[in-house]
Design a protein around this motif. Structure first.
Motif, short mmCIF file in Angstrom:
data_model
loop_
_atom_site.label_atom_id
_atom_site.label_comp_id
_atom_site.label_asym_id
_atom_site.label_seq_id
_atom_site.Cartn_x
_atom_site.Cartn_y
_atom_site.Cartn_z
N GLU A 239 0.83 -1.20 0.00
CA GLU A 239 0.00 0.00 0.00
C GLU A 239 0.87 1.25 0.00
O GLU A 239 1.85 1.35 0.74
CB GLU A 239 -0.94 0.00 1.21
N ILE A 240 0.48 2.20 -0.83
CA ILE A 240 1.22 3.46 -0.96
C ILE A 240 0.31 4.62 -0.55
O ILE A 240 -0.92 4.50 -0.61
CB ILE A 240 1.72 3.66 -2.40
N PRO A 241 0.88 5.74 -0.11
CA PRO A 241 0.05 6.88 0.28
C PRO A 241 -0.83 7.34 -0.88
O PRO A 241 -0.38 7.45 -2.02
CB PRO A 241 1.08 7.96 0.64
N PHE A 242 -2.10 7.58 -0.58
CA PHE A 242 -3.07 7.99 -1.61
C PHE A 242 -3.59 9.39 -1.35
O PHE A 242 -3.69 10.20 -2.24
CB PHE A 242 -4.22 6.99 -1.66
N TRP A 243 -3.98 9.69 -0.10
CA TRP A 243 -4.39 11.04 0.27
C TRP A 243 -4.16 11.28 1.75
O TRP A 243 -4.01 10.35 2.52
CB TRP A 243 -5.82 11.38 -0.13
N THR A 244 -4.16 12.54 2.10
CA THR A 244 -4.06 12.96 3.49
C THR A 244 -4.85 14.25 3.66
O THR A 244 -5.01 15.02 2.72
CB THR A 244 -2.58 13.16 3.92
N GLY A 245 -5.38 14.46 4.84
CA GLY A 245 -6.12 15.68 5.12
C GLY A 245 -6.44 15.80 6.59
O GLY A 245 -6.47 14.79 7.30
#
Length: 106
Positions: A47-53
């Protein structure tokens, strides 16, 4: 309401359930050192970073990691009171972008 706003509300509600729930629910939250989680997600699950908020109070930063091949995902939270920990709040499968219905403006 836009799809991302709905997703943010759902994630916030889920986090609220886990954080303010029973002692048993609190025990189910798994946290890792924030500095190593992304590498562990990639190594263990692809799994790779997709979004952050951040939530509106800016007390919680949400992150989503996705494996685009097998379509698994992990949603984590970094709480302002424990910025050195990244906590898993949800895991799942069959990740996909939501389809847009005909006749609805985005």
């Amino acid at each position: 309401m836009k799809p991302f706003a709905v997703l943010a509300v759902l994630i916030a509600l889920q986090t609220l359930f886990f954080v303010s729930g029973t002692a048993k629910a609190k025990e189910q939250i798994i946290c890792y050192p924030e500095t190593v989680f992304a590498d562990a997600a990639k190594t263990s699950h692809g799994e790779i970073p997709f979004w952050t908020g951040k939530d509106l109070s800016e007390k919680v930063e949400y992150r989503m990691y996705v494996n685009p091949v097998v379509r698994t995902f992990t949603i984590t939270a970094v709480f302002s009171h424990a910025p050195d920990k990244e906590c898993i709040i949800s895991v799942g499968k069959n990740f996909r972008a939501p389809g847009q219905k005909k006749g609805i403006d985005s």
